[in-house]
Design an enzyme around this catalytic site. Structure first.
Site, PDB file in Angstrom:
ATOM      1  N   ASP A 157       5.722  -5.327   6.599  1.00 33.83           N
ATOM      2  CA  ASP A 157       6.265  -5.857   7.528  1.00 33.83           C
ATOM      3  C   ASP A 157       6.321  -7.687   6.591  1.00 33.83           C
ATOM      4  OD1 ASP A 157       3.054  -6.268   7.411  1.00 33.83           O
ATOM      5  OD2 ASP A 157       3.143  -7.964   9.374  1.00 33.83           O
ATOM      6  N   ASP A 158       5.551  -7.876   5.507  1.00 40.13           N
ATOM      7  CA  ASP A 158       5.865  -9.491   4.921  1.00 40.13           C
ATOM      8  C   ASP A 158       6.678  -9.090   3.683  1.00 40.13           C
ATOM      9  OD1 ASP A 158       3.871 -11.423   5.665  1.00 40.13           O
ATOM     10  OD2 ASP A 158       2.048 -10.033   4.775  1.00 40.13           O
ATOM     11  N   ARG A 214      -3.313   7.913   2.196  1.00 42.59           N
ATOM     12  CA  ARG A 214      -2.248   7.297   2.470  1.00 42.59           C
ATOM     13  C   ARG A 214      -1.261   8.014   1.073  1.00 42.59           C
ATOM     14  NH1 ARG A 214      -3.649   1.036   0.725  1.00 42.59           N
ATOM     15  NH2 ARG A 214      -3.858   2.374  -0.803  1.00 42.59           N
ATOM     16  N   GLY A 256       0.315  -0.816  -0.275  1.00 41.89           N
ATOM     17  CA  GLY A 256       0.164  -0.026  -0.080  1.00 41.89           C
ATOM     18  C   GLY A 256       0.943   0.880   0.085  1.00 41.89           C
ATOM     19  N   LYS A 286     -26.585  17.765  16.101  1.00 41.07           N
ATOM     20  CA  LYS A 286     -27.582  17.399  15.498  1.00 41.07           C
ATOM     21  C   LYS A 286     -26.961  15.563  15.468  1.00 41.07           C
ATOM     22  CE  LYS A 286     -28.260  18.925  11.483  1.00 41.07           C
ATOM     23  NZ  LYS A 286     -28.983  19.335  10.227  1.00 41.07           N
ATOM     24  N   MET A 301      -8.000   3.370   8.582  1.00 38.80           N
ATOM     25  CA  MET A 301      -7.902   2.417   7.637  1.00 38.80           C
ATOM     26  C   MET A 301      -6.698   2.330   9.427  1.00 38.80           C
ATOM     27  SD  MET A 301      -6.266   2.543   4.150  1.00 38.80           S
ATOM     28  CE  MET A 301      -6.822   1.557   2.705  1.00 38.80           C
ATOM     29  N   GLY A 302      -5.903   0.909   8.352  1.00 44.49           N
ATOM     30  CA  GLY A 302      -4.740   0.033   9.971  1.00 44.49           C
ATOM     31  C   GLY A 302      -5.357  -1.392   9.574  1.00 44.49           C
ATOM     32  N   ARG A 303      -4.848  -2.099   8.911  1.00 43.79           N
ATOM     33  CA  ARG A 303      -5.230  -3.580   7.665  1.00 43.79           C
ATOM     34  C   ARG A 303      -5.746  -4.323   9.841  1.00 43.79           C
ATOM     35  NH1 ARG A 303      -7.304  -7.756   8.376  1.00 43.79           N
ATOM     36  NH2 ARG A 303      -6.957  -9.603   6.383  1.00 43.79           N
ATOM     37  N   LYS A 355       8.772   0.646   5.561  1.00 47.69           N
ATOM     38  CA  LYS A 355       7.150   1.333   4.936  1.00 47.69           C
ATOM     39  C   LYS A 355       5.574   0.345   5.472  1.00 47.69           C
ATOM     40  CE  LYS A 355       4.633  -0.031   2.619  1.00 47.69           C
ATOM     41  NZ  LYS A 355       3.505  -0.367   1.840  1.00 47.69           N
ATOM     42  N   THR A 356       4.527   1.579   6.325  1.00 54.38           N
ATOM     43  CA  THR A 356       3.213   1.316   6.284  1.00 54.38           C
ATOM     44  C   THR A 356       2.842   2.110   6.892  1.00 54.38           C
ATOM     45  OG1 THR A 356       1.754   0.224   7.051  1.00 54.38           O
ATOM     46  CG2 THR A 356       3.388  -0.474   8.304  1.00 54.38           C
ATOM     47  N   ILE A 357       1.684   2.711   6.311  1.00 54.32           N
ATOM     48  CA  ILE A 357       0.256   3.984   7.246  1.00 54.32           C
ATOM     49  C   ILE A 357       0.467   3.054   8.638  1.00 54.32           C
ATOM     50  CG2 ILE A 357      -0.180   4.953   5.330  1.00 54.32           C
ATOM     51  CD1 ILE A 357      -3.000   3.857   6.020  1.00 54.32           C
ATOM     52  N   ASP A 358      -0.213   1.464   8.686  1.00 54.19           N
ATOM     53  CA  ASP A 358      -0.578   1.076   9.499  1.00 54.19           C
ATOM     54  C   ASP A 358       0.273   1.078  10.893  1.00 54.19           C
ATOM     55  OD1 ASP A 358      -1.671  -0.077   7.621  1.00 54.19           O
ATOM     56  OD2 ASP A 358      -1.795  -1.761   8.268  1.00 54.19           O
ATOM     57  N   TYR A 360      -7.644   6.186   1.872  1.00 57.33           N
ATOM     58  CA  TYR A 360      -6.800   6.316   1.187  1.00 57.33           C
ATOM     59  C   TYR A 360      -6.866   7.886   0.919  1.00 57.33           C
ATOM     60  CZ  TYR A 360      -7.946   1.660  -0.489  1.00 57.33           C
ATOM     61  OH  TYR A 360      -8.384   0.212   0.054  1.00 57.33           O
TER      62      TYR A 360
HETATM   63  P1  FBP Z   1       0.654  -1.849   3.474  1.00 56.45           P
HETATM   64  O1  FBP Z   1       0.782  -2.249   4.710  1.00 56.45           O
HETATM   65  O2  FBP Z   1       0.815  -2.916   2.392  1.00 56.45           O
HETATM   66  O3  FBP Z   1       1.450  -0.710   3.642  1.00 56.45           O
HETATM   67  O4  FBP Z   1      -0.225  -1.329   3.143  1.00 56.45           O
HETATM   68  C1  FBP Z   1      -1.853  -0.871   4.283  1.00 56.45           C
HETATM   69  C2  FBP Z   1      -2.575  -0.676   3.951  1.00 56.45           C
HETATM   70  O5  FBP Z   1      -3.238   0.963   4.071  1.00 56.45           O
HETATM   71  C3  FBP Z   1      -3.960  -1.217   4.773  1.00 56.45           C
HETATM   72  O6  FBP Z   1      -3.997   0.040   5.943  1.00 56.45           O
HETATM   73  C4  FBP Z   1      -5.520  -1.472   4.453  1.00 56.45           C
HETATM   74  O7  FBP Z   1      -6.406  -2.103   5.153  1.00 56.45           O
HETATM   75  C5  FBP Z   1      -4.392  -1.851   3.243  1.00 56.45           C
HETATM   76  O8  FBP Z   1      -3.744  -1.255   2.802  1.00 56.45           O
HETATM   77  C6  FBP Z   1      -5.329  -1.415   2.291  1.00 56.45           C
HETATM   78  O9  FBP Z   1      -5.534  -2.546   0.598  1.00 56.45           O
HETATM   79  P2  FBP Z   1      -5.649  -2.002  -0.725  1.00 56.45           P
HETATM   80  O10 FBP Z   1      -6.059  -0.916  -1.229  1.00 56.45           O
HETATM   81  O11 FBP Z   1      -4.190  -2.623  -1.365  1.00 56.45           O
HETATM   82  O12 FBP Z   1      -6.769  -3.208  -0.831  1.00 56.45           O
END
Ligand code: FBP
Length: 551
Positions: A175-176, A428, A81, A242, A250-252, A202-205, A425
Site C-alpha cells: 500500500d505504501d 515469504r 517485503g 503434552k 506474520m502480518g504487520r 504485492k504483500t503476503i499480509d 520469513y
Molecule cells: P510488505 O507489506 O512490505 O509486503 O511486508 C510485509 C511484511 O512481511 C510484514 O508481514 C512484516 O511485518 C514485515 O514485512 C517485516 O519486514 P522486515 O523483514 O523488513 O522487518
C-alpha cells in the site's frame, strides 16, 4: 549453481494466462468505464491529484492483431517485503514486452526504490529471466524499503528514467509503495515528463485489496506454507499430547494471514486483532479467555493445544495501542535525548516519567523483555517494529502465571507446557504456488498492457480469481480510487486504505461459526505441503479466504 530437482522442474512450468490476455498484443483496447472517485475524502483527493484523480476504471483489456508495436523501455522495481511470485511478475512483464516488440528493453532497478535514486540498473534479458521463472524470492533485482516521497527524489527518478529512455515505471509493492507511486504518477503528469507509473499489488499480509484488487500476490503461497507447518505441529501435539504451541504469524497489521491459516488448520484458539479492537478486549481479557479454554480442555484430559496469534495483535489491544502511540511520539520527539541514555534502566526510568499515568502503569507491568522490545529502533515510518515484539512469549508468561494462581487455588489440576514459534520469513520466499505463479505472471503481463496503452497512476488488476485461470479478467484500477486521507506524523496524508479483516465478511463468519467447536475438540486439519504437480483440486486450489469472499 546447483539447482534442486523441484527448481529444475519449476523452470519448465508454463504459467497459465487468462483467455483475455492470450491474443496478439499489437493492438490494445482498454475499454475505460467512466470516471471514478475515492471511497471518502473525494474533494481533498481531487485537489491533491488534479491530473490523475477520477481516471476511468478499466474493466477489461482486449488484444487484437495490428501492426507491430513500437519498441519501448520499461523500468521495474520491487519494493518492501518479499512475497512469493515477484519473479513471475517480472517474467510476465518481460514476455509481454518481447511479444509486442522484441526490441523493447526491460530495465531492473537494483535493491528497491533506492536503485532508481542511485541509478543502479540491470538489463533484464532472457538469460537472466529464465533463471528466475516460477521461483520464490526477490533476488533477481533485490528489494528495499526506501520511500520515494520528496520532490527531490521525484526529480531524480525523472532524470534517471530519461537517462535510460524509460517511458513506464512498474512499481511492485504494497500500500505504501503504491501510494507513493500514485503521487509520482501525478508529479510526472504535472511536469509532462511522458513517463507513466503502473503498480502491481504485492504483500503476503493480504491487506492491499478492494473490490477490484481481489488479493495481493504472495498471500496464497505464504499462508499455504504456514498452514503446512501449523498442520505438522498439530499432528505432533495430537501425538505427544503434552504441549501447548503458541504460534505467532506474520502480518504487520491486519489478521488476514492468521484467519486464513485458522480456516486451513482449525486450531484451538486463533486471535483476530480486528475483533479484539472492535470488542475493546484488554490484554487481561484475552488471557482469561485463553485460560478458560486451556482449563476446559485439561478437564477433558487434553493438556495440549494450538494457539495462533497475529503479528500485529499488540497494536490492537486498546491499552497497548495507547502505550505504543505515546512511545512512538516520545521517541520521535526526544530522539536525541533518548539516544543519550545508554542503559535500559535509564531509558525505562525516563520513559516512565514521560508516559501518561495509565500507560506508565501498563509499561511497568510488562515483562522486562517486552519493555526492551517496545523501546527498540523504529521502522522508517517511526512505528514500533511489531515483528520483533514477542507477543507469543508475553501471552505464554501471562497465561502461565494465571494458571499457577488457579493451581494454588485448586481451580486447575492439569499441566501447561508451552512452546513458542514465529512463522514469517519461512513463507515469504517459498516457491510460488500454482495460483501465485499464474496470478503474478498475469499481473506482470497485464502491467505491460496498461503501460503500453499510455495510462498512468493505475494498479494492474486481475479479477475473478476464485474461478479457473481461463476465466480471469484483466484490467486496471486508478490508485486514487483506493485512497483516503489518514494522519501520518501529525499531518493528513493521502494513502491507500489498508484492507483489514471484515468482521461482517464470509471468511470471519465462517471462523466464528466453528471456533467454539475447534476450541474444545481437537478438530485439526493437516493441509500438507504445497503441491505443484498433481490433481487440479490439490495443486490449483485458491486460499479459503478467496473462495469465501468470491461466494
Ligand atoms: P510488505 O507489506 O512490505 O509486503 O511486508 C510485509 C511484511 O512481511 C510484514 O508481514 C512484516 O511485518 C514485515 O514485512 C517485516 O519486514 P522486515 O523483514 O523488513 O522487518
Amino acid at each position: 549453481m546447483t539447482h534442486s530437482p523441484l527448481q529444475t522442474a519449476r523452470y519448465k512450468y508454463e504459467p497459465k494466462l487468462p483467455e483475455v490476455l492470450k491474443g496478439n498484443i499489437q493492438k490494445i483496447g482498454i475499454n475505460p468505464q467512466g470516471s471514478t472517485h475515492s471511497e471518502s475524502d473525494q474533494k481533498e483527493l481531487e485537489k491533491l491529484f488534479p491530473r490523475t484523480y477520477g481516471a476511468p476504471f478499466i474493466e477489461t483489456v482486449s488484444l487484437q492483431e495490428g501492426t507491430q508495436s513500437v519498441s519501448i523501455n520499461i523500468g521495474v522495481v520491487l519494493s518492501g517485503g518479499q512475497a512469493p511470485g515477484g519473479h513471475n511478475v517480472i517474467s510476465g512483464l518481460f514476455d509481454a514486452m518481447k511479444k509486442a516488440n522484441p526490441e523493447s528493453r526491460l530495465i531492473g532497478f537494483m535493491g528497491g526504490p533506492s536503485g532508481i535514486l542511485e541509478n543502479k540498473i540491470v538489463d533484464l534479458d532472457s538469460e537472466i529471466i529464465d533463471q528466475f521463472r516460477n521461483t520464490g524470492g526477490f533476488d533477481i533485482i533485490g528489494s528495499g524499503r526506501t520511500k520515494l516521497e520528496s520532490i527531490e527524489q521525484f526529480d531524480i527518478c525523472e532524470d534517471v528514467c530519461k537517462l535510460h529512455d524509460i517511458s513506464s515505471l512498474i512499481i511492485v509493492g504494497g500500500d505504501d509503495s503504491n501510494t507513493n507511486g500514485a503521487v509520482l504518477a501525478e508529479y510526472f503528469k504535472q511536469k509532462n515528463s511522458g513517463i507513466s507509473v503502473i503498480g502491481v499489488p504485492k504483500t503476503i499480509d493480504g491487506d492491499l485489496k478492494s473490490k477490484y484488487i481481489e488479493v495481493s500476490f504472495g498471500f496464497d503461497t505464504a499462508t499455504k506454507t504456514y498452514s503446512e507447518l501449523i498442520g505438522n505441529i498439530e499432528k505432533d501435539a495430537n501425538s505427544a499430547k503434552k504441549y501447548w504451541h503458541f504460534i505467532k504469524l506474520m502480518g504487520r497489521s491486519a489478521s488476514h494471514i492468521c484467519l486464513e491459516c485458522a480456516l486451513q488448520t482449525h486450531p484451538n484458539i486463533a486471535l483476530i486483532s480486528e475483533e479484539i479492537e472492535h470488542t475493546h478486549k484488554s490484554l487481561t481479557d484475552i488471557v482469561m479467555d485463553m485460560v478458560s479454554i486451556i482449563v476446559k480442555r485439561s478437564e477433558l484430559g487434553s493438556n495440549y493445544g494450538i494457539v495462533l496469534i497475529p503479528e500485529g495483535l499488540i497494536e490492537f489491544i486498546p491499552e497497548m495501542k495507547e502505550l505504543i502511540t505515546e512511545l512512538n511520539t516520545l521517541l520521535a520527539e526526544h530522539e536525541e535525548h533518548f539516544g543519550s541514555l545508554h542503559s535500559f534502566e535509564d531509558q525505562s526510568r525516563w520513559i516512565n516519567r514521560e508516559l501518561s499515568r495509565d500507560s506508565s502503569y501498563i509499561f511497568s507491568s510488562l515483562p522486562n523483555n517486552i519493555q526492551r522490545q517496545l523501546l527498540m529502533d523504529r521502522d522508517p515510518h517511526g512505528n514500533v517494529q511489531v515483528s520483533r515484539i514477542e507477543t507469543e512469549k508475553l501471552l505464554i508468561q501471562m497465561v502461565s502465571s494465571r494458571l499457577d494462581e488457579m493451581k494454588s487455588e485448586g481451580k486447575f489440576k492439569g499441566t501447561f507446557s508451552p512452546q513458542d514459534h514465529f512463522f514469517g520469513y519461512e513463507g515469504r520466499c517459498a516457491f510460488p504456488s500454482n495460483f501465485d505463479a499464474d496470478y503474478c505472471y498475469s499481473l506482470g503481463y497485464n502491467s505491460y498492457i496498461l503501460a503500453a496503452s499510455g495510462i498512468t497512476g493505475y494498479i494492474s488488476s486481475i479479477r475473478n480469481t476464485a474461478k479457473p485461470v481461463k476465466e480471469w479478467t484483466a484490467g486496471g484500477v486508478p490508485v486514487t480510487m483506493m485512497m483516503n486521507l489518514e494522519q501520518r506524523h501529525g499531518k493528513m496524508k493521502p494513502v491507500i486504505k489498508k484492507a483489514m479483516v471484515d468482521l461482517e465478511g464470509n471468511p470471519f463468519n465462517e471462523f466464528l461459526s466453528k471456533r467454539n467447536i475447534w476450541a474444545i475438540k481437537s478438530s485439526y486439519v493437516f493441509p500438507g505441503a504445497i503441491q505443484y504437480f498433481g490433481p487440479s483440486e490439490v495443486c490449483n486450489a485458491t486460499s479459503i479466504t478467496l473462495q469465501l469472499e468470491g461466494e
